[in-house]
Design an enzyme around this catalytic site. Structure first.
Site, PDB file in Angstrom:
ATOM      1  N   THR A 116      15.302   3.439  -9.851  1.00  0.00           N
ATOM      2  CA  THR A 116      16.177   3.412 -11.022  1.00  0.00           C
ATOM      3  C   THR A 116      16.852   4.767 -11.177  1.00  0.00           C
ATOM      4  OG1 THR A 116      14.483   4.312 -12.472  1.00  0.00           O
ATOM      5  CG2 THR A 116      14.564   1.895 -12.244  1.00  0.00           C
ATOM      6  N   ASP A 117      17.870   4.804 -12.001  1.00  0.00           N
ATOM      7  CA  ASP A 117      18.357   6.084 -12.465  1.00  0.00           C
ATOM      8  C   ASP A 117      17.317   6.588 -13.475  1.00  0.00           C
ATOM      9  OD1 ASP A 117      21.742   7.223 -13.188  1.00  0.00           O
ATOM     10  OD2 ASP A 117      19.839   8.293 -13.157  1.00  0.00           O
ATOM     11  N   TRP A 118      17.550   7.759 -14.003  1.00  0.00           N
ATOM     12  CA  TRP A 118      16.467   8.470 -14.695  1.00  0.00           C
ATOM     13  C   TRP A 118      16.339   8.046 -16.161  1.00  0.00           C
ATOM     14  CZ3 TRP A 118      16.063   9.213  -9.973  1.00  0.00           C
ATOM     15  CH2 TRP A 118      15.151  10.093  -9.392  1.00  0.00           C
TER      16      TRP A 118
END
Ligand code: GLC
Length: 749
Positions: free
Chosen positions: A269-271
């Site tokens: 995932t992105d953060w």
């Protein structure tokens, strides 16, 4: 003796029956992760261990502190922690560490937008080999790059990290970037998958896109990068796509990315942690970053309840293990912490110089000969932007500015003027220090220079150079006023300098040190030359000086369009003009949802097909020499065609040319852009009079358009017009290619 052995064996058997954990532990402790025993490791991992491996962890003594993220170590199974760090323009590390007297600066390379303007995948691959070496030698396993979302609109705050408005150019650059970095034994993470084309409300905004625009524009570049670059990992984006978070979209992450394109790596995932952790893993998002205990607990509970099957759990764990065994850290690589930053700086300079675009050069205003006295204007001449802000920022030991670069190149600067800007910059820095807050340079005023001063300077100097700067970065988009548009002081500076210097027959050069497209049509005719280095990295100012002095003949070409007016851009009507949070939540256009109503009409596809004039077209860039394009030869092959064309340097200085092949499909069937980029190639440096035969290959699939009614790619039969151009509008040669039999490629559903 025999009796004693029997007794011991009976004790062991009794123990095993009473305490399988002991057996389990004894059996498992002998297993240590290798690339060829992942199945066995899976069998002996506990559920807690498996769930912990799918969620990012804190630094557990990796030796590389304060980076974007880490994966969990499981020492008993020889599973090391791995280290993931940004960013597209160079490795992002904190330059100092309490535990060490050494500094850990990294090289600030040219940003993606600039290197895309090189149209030279070989150069990008060479540059990112250097970048990958730095990643490895500083002990990092994955570089969270390249950023590669399509430039849907020039106001997107992160466009500088991305490559282009065109999916082919973007995909080819991304693939080259990945090959270069990964050739050094470290991984990449192509991001942000997908349709993350604005920063406004990026965590929640729903990109609403037709299937055709999604396939032909917003996924096509990722498809090319996956197939031609084979990145270790993909980073899903924060946003929604047609109502579903991308990180939870089985269609996107499994059906398209894996089943259709053949991606075999890991998706992270992105953060940011969203609620549906389990849905993300089930969709094919294997690693949740940066990770927290809540996500581990959710996974454990889901396995307990059966909401996440062991098959689904093991699928994700296997992908993480397959990633880990590829990493330098798993291989116990002894990294030096001493990459050759000097050599890397030279690579950064050369990559920038080979990518910078010369937009205007009236009457051979450039190159200068290097002995001129230069009046250097603009606060950005000293506060020169090497890169944008946010996670794409790189901590470099130094960013060269235009004053030092021009002096190093042998020019003499007007000292009073140089002192004026240096003094103002020092005051700006003092203010930041005193207020302990960075000045928002996105709205930094351009200092005034009076006409009287300009008149005096025009007498004392041979040429005027004006540097205009723009900065932006993740988390916010740019705006129209005083950002896309020049500010009044900037406009006034250009007008006054041009008026005064032209009155005494002297030249005016503008340098655009910008993170994204700005308005140029209203002022470009006032000046003699315009150089576009974008934000070119720590050595970029020297690269600009190399171009100004003619040490390097510019060969960059625009990877996006410079429109006349912002509102000429098809997405302007549907781009968040400003982050206007007023209105009913869920119904805020451009904030809660963004309808991509322009569909496939992005960039030159719109401007050329619909006859809208632009200031500078896609693929445009000048040279100090000229080129002749020979008659192309087209030869059908089993899978499409190969075109060859000979390019000759017909000027007086060595130079490189980018030949762009646009294809115009036969009428009928789907409405298509009047031309689309289908191949490109760049010559080597040609000496005056020298020629080179370039080869451009296009497959039948490359020619395909996406038909929503049949949910298939299709290349219709008929005659295709091949346009060989020095830009998307400067066509030098044409040819034809006949597709005898229509072809279709249904998509996996
Ligand atoms: C940020 C960015 C992403 C970056 C990540 C780690 O939110 O969207 O590009 O790699 O976090 O810093």
């Amino acid at each position: 003796m025999y009796a004693k052995s029997l007794f011991l064996i009976s004790i062991l058997i009794a123990t095993l029956q009473v305490c399988p954990q002991v057996a389990f532990a004894q059996k498992t402790d002998s297993i240590r992760l290798r690339s060829d025993n992942i199945d066995q490791v899976l069998q002996v991992m506990t559920t807690e261990e498996k769930c912990s491996l799918l969620v990012g962890a804190a630094d557990e003594g990796s030796g590389v502190p304060n980076v974007a993220g880490y994966t969990r170590a499981i020492p008993r199974l020889n599973i090391p922690q791995t280290v993931l760090s940004d960013g597209p323009a160079g490795l992002r590390l904190s330059p100092t560490r309490p535990s060490s007297s050494q500094t850990f600066y990294c090289t600030g390379f040219p940003v993606g937008t600039l290197t895309a303007c090189s149209w030279d995948p070989a150069l990008v691959e060479e540059m990112t080999k250097t970048m990958g070496n730095e990643v490895r030698e500083y002990g990092v396993d994955v570089l969270l790059a390249p950023g590669m979302n399509i430039h849907r609109n020039p106001l997107c705050g992160r466009n500088f990290e991305y490559f282009s408005e065109d999916p082919l150019l973007s995909g080819r650059m991304a693939a080259a970037y990945v090959r270069g970095v990964q050739s050094q034994g470290v991984g990449c993470s192509v991001k942000h998958f997908a349709a993350n084309n604005q920063e406004t409300n990026r965590l929640e905004n729903d990109s609403r896109i037709s299937e055709r625009a999604l396939r032909e524009i917003y996924l096509k570049n990722f498809e090319i990068a996956i197939k031609e670059g084979r990145p270790w990992t993909v980073m899903s984006s924060y946003n929604k796509l047609n109502g579903e978070y991308t990180q939870q979209s089985h269609r996107l992450l499994t059906t398209i990315l894996r089943n259709e394109w053949g991606f075999e790596g890991l998706v992270m995932t992105d953060w940011g942690c969203k609620d549906s952790t389990v849905k993300a893993v089930k969709a094919g998002n294997d690693l949740l970053m940066p990770g927290n205990q809540r996500e581990r607990d959710r996974l454990m509970a889901a396995v307990e309840s059966g909401a996440l099957s062991l098959t689904e759990l093991d699928r994700a764990v296997r992908r993480v293990l397959e990633y880990i065994v590829k990493t330098p850290r798993y291989k116990n690589y002894s990294y030096s912490n001493r990459p050759d930053l000097q050599a890397h700086a030279q690579m950064a300079r050369r990559a920038a110089a080979e990518s910078i675009v010369l937009l205007r050069n009236e009457n051979g205003a450039l190159p200068l000969n290097g002995s001129e006295r230069v009046a250097l204007y603009g606060i950005s001449s000293v506060d020169f932007f090497g890169v944008g802000t946010g996670s794409g920022f790189v901590h470099t030991s130094h960013v060269a500015n235009m004053q030092e670069a021009l002096v190093a190149a042998g020019f003499t600067l007007d000292q009073d003027l140089a002192d004026y800007y240096r003094h103002l910059y020092a005051l700006q820095q003092d203010k930041e220090r005193m207020e302990a807050s960075a000045i928002d340079k996105r709205h930094r005023p351009e200092p005034e220079v009076t006409v009287r001063a300009i008149e005096r300077q025009s007498q004392a100097n041979d040429v005027a150079i004006i540097v205009l700067g723009r900065i932006a970065g993740e988390g916010a988009d740019r705006v129209f006023h005083d950002d896309f548009q020049l500010t009044a002081p900037e406009r006034e500076l250009i007008q006054n300098v041009s008026l005064v210097y032209h009155k005494v027959g002297k030249r005016v050069v503008v340098v655009l040190n910008i993170v994204g497209v700005v308005e140029t049509a209203s002022w470009k005719d006032l000046v003699d030359a315009i150089i576009l280095p974008w934000t070119p990295g720590q050595e970029g100012a020297h690269a600009v000086a190399d171009i100004i002095k003619g040490k390097v003949n510019p060969s960059g070409k625009l990877s996006m369009t410079f429109p006349v007016n912002y509102m000429d851009i098809p997405s302007a009507a549907n781009f968040p003009y400003r982050w206007d949070m007023s209105g009913k939540k869920g119904e805020r256009r451009g904030v809660d949802f963004t309808p991509y109503e322009e569909d496939i009409w992005v960039g030159y596809r719109h401007f050329i097909t619909h006859g809208v004039a632009v200031s500078y077209p896609f693929g445009y860039g000048l040279s100090y020499t000229t080129f002749d394009y020979g008659q192309p030869k087209v030869k059908a092959n089993k899978d499409g065609f190969t075109a060859t064309i000979t390019v000759t340097n017909t000027g007086n200085v060595p130079g490189r040319e980018v030949v762009q092949l646009y294809v115009s499909a036969p009428a009928g069937g789907l409405e298509k852009p009047s031309r689309e980029l289908k191949a490109f190639a760049k010559t080597k440096t040609l000496m005056p009079g020298e020629s080179e035969k370039l080869t451009l290959t296009v497959s039948a699939y490359d020619l395909a358009s996406f038909n929503e009614s049949t949910t298939a790619w299709e290349t219709s039969a008929g005659t295709y017009v091949l346009l060989f151009g020095a830009s998307s509008t400067d066509i030098r040669q044409t040819a034809h290619y006949k597709v005898k039999k229509a072809a279709t490629w249904p998509i996996a559903e």
